[in-house]
Design a protein around this motif. Structure first.
Motif, mmCIF file in Angstrom:
data_model
loop_
_atom_site.group_PDB
_atom_site.id
_atom_site.type_symbol
_atom_site.label_atom_id
_atom_site.label_comp_id
_atom_site.label_asym_id
_atom_site.label_seq_id
_atom_site.Cartn_x
_atom_site.Cartn_y
_atom_site.Cartn_z
ATOM 1 N N GLU A 1 -1.314 4.916 5.438
ATOM 2 C CA GLU A 1 -0.008 4.312 5.694
ATOM 3 C C GLU A 1 1.109 5.331 5.479
ATOM 4 O OE1 GLU A 1 -2.369 0.995 3.438
ATOM 5 O OE2 GLU A 1 -2.085 3.167 3.309
ATOM 6 N N CYS B 1 0.283 2.868 10.215
ATOM 7 C CA CYS B 1 -1.049 2.984 9.620
ATOM 8 C C CYS B 1 -1.931 3.695 10.632
ATOM 9 C CB CYS B 1 -1.603 1.614 9.267
ATOM 10 S SG CYS B 1 -3.332 1.629 8.733
ATOM 11 N N ARG C 1 -1.897 -9.878 -4.142
ATOM 12 C CA ARG C 1 -1.732 -9.324 -2.805
ATOM 13 C C ARG C 1 -1.679 -10.479 -1.807
ATOM 14 N NH1 ARG C 1 -5.291 -4.150 -1.131
ATOM 15 N NH2 ARG C 1 -4.449 -3.595 -3.194
ATOM 16 N N TYR D 1 0.017 -2.566 2.269
ATOM 17 C CA TYR D 1 -1.309 -2.035 2.549
ATOM 18 C C TYR D 1 -1.747 -2.401 3.964
ATOM 19 C CZ TYR D 1 -1.723 -1.598 -2.540
ATOM 20 O OH TYR D 1 -1.524 -1.276 -3.861
ATOM 21 N N LYS E 1 -5.018 -2.952 6.469
ATOM 22 C CA LYS E 1 -6.422 -3.348 6.393
ATOM 23 C C LYS E 1 -7.005 -3.384 7.792
ATOM 24 C CE LYS E 1 -9.165 -7.503 5.433
ATOM 25 N NZ LYS E 1 -9.057 -8.922 5.012
ATOM 26 N N TRP F 1 -9.403 -0.403 3.693
ATOM 27 C CA TRP F 1 -8.028 -0.500 3.191
ATOM 28 C C TRP F 1 -7.398 0.879 3.107
ATOM 29 C CZ3 TRP F 1 -5.489 -5.015 2.054
ATOM 30 C CH2 TRP F 1 -6.253 -6.175 1.916
ATOM 31 N N GLN G 1 -4.228 3.281 1.286
ATOM 32 C CA GLN G 1 -3.848 3.512 -0.106
ATOM 33 C C GLN G 1 -2.529 2.837 -0.465
ATOM 34 O OE1 GLN G 1 -3.153 5.565 2.318
ATOM 35 N NE2 GLN G 1 -1.020 6.108 1.938
ATOM 36 N N GLY G 2 -1.792 2.384 0.548
ATOM 37 C CA GLY G 2 -0.539 1.679 0.305
ATOM 38 C C GLY G 2 0.678 2.576 0.413
#
Length: 114
Positions: A6, A22, A45, A94, A96, A104, A106-107
Motif C-alpha cells: 500500500e 495497493c 479492523r 490495509y 486484501k 494482506w 502491511q498497511g
C-alpha cells in the motif's frame, strides 16, 4: 506468493482527499477479489470497500458517497479514492486480496486532523 504494497497515506485536513494505492506482485491479479480494510486505535479492523474480479463494488455505510474503490488490472493495482475525509476516517488502511488464498498488505496510515 503474492505481495501487496500500500501507499498514499498521510496527514490531511478534514474535508480533504487522499488516494491510496495497493500494488500486487505476481500474476493473475485480475482474478483476485480485492478489498480495503481499516483499523483505528483500540478498534477492530473493519471492511471499507470491496471490488470483485468483474469490477462490482460494495462499500461500508460510513464511507458511501465519499470513497471509491477501483482497479487497474494492467497495472496490478487497486485504488481507494477518499474524498470529504473526516477525523473518524483516521486509521491504518490495509489492502486484501483473495483468490484461493488470502493476502494482506502491511498497511498505510491515514490521519485526518486540523
Amino acid at each position: 506468493q503474492v505481495q501487496l504494497v500500500e501507499s498514499g497515506g498521510g496527514l490531511v485536513q478534514p474535508g480533504g482527499s487522499l488516494r491510496l494505492s495497493c500494488a500486487a506482485s505476481g500474476s493473475m491479479f485480475s482474478s483476485y477479489a480485492m478489498a480495503w480494510y481499516r483499523q483505528a486505535p483500540g478498534k477492530q479492523r473493519e471492511l471499507v470497500a470491496t471490488i470483485t474480479s468483474a469490477g462490482s463494488t460494495n462499500y461500508a455505510d460510513s464511507v458511501k458517497g465519499r470513497f471509491t474503490i477501483s482497479r487497474d488490472n494492467a497495472k496490478n493495482t487497486v485504488y481507494l479514492q477518499m474524498n470529504r475525509l473526516k477525523p473518524e476516517d483516521t486509521a491504518v488502511y490495509y489492502c486484501k486480496g483473495t483468490n484461493w488464498a488470502v493476502y494482506w498488505g502491511q498497511g498505510t496510515q491515514v490521519t485526518v486532523s486540523s
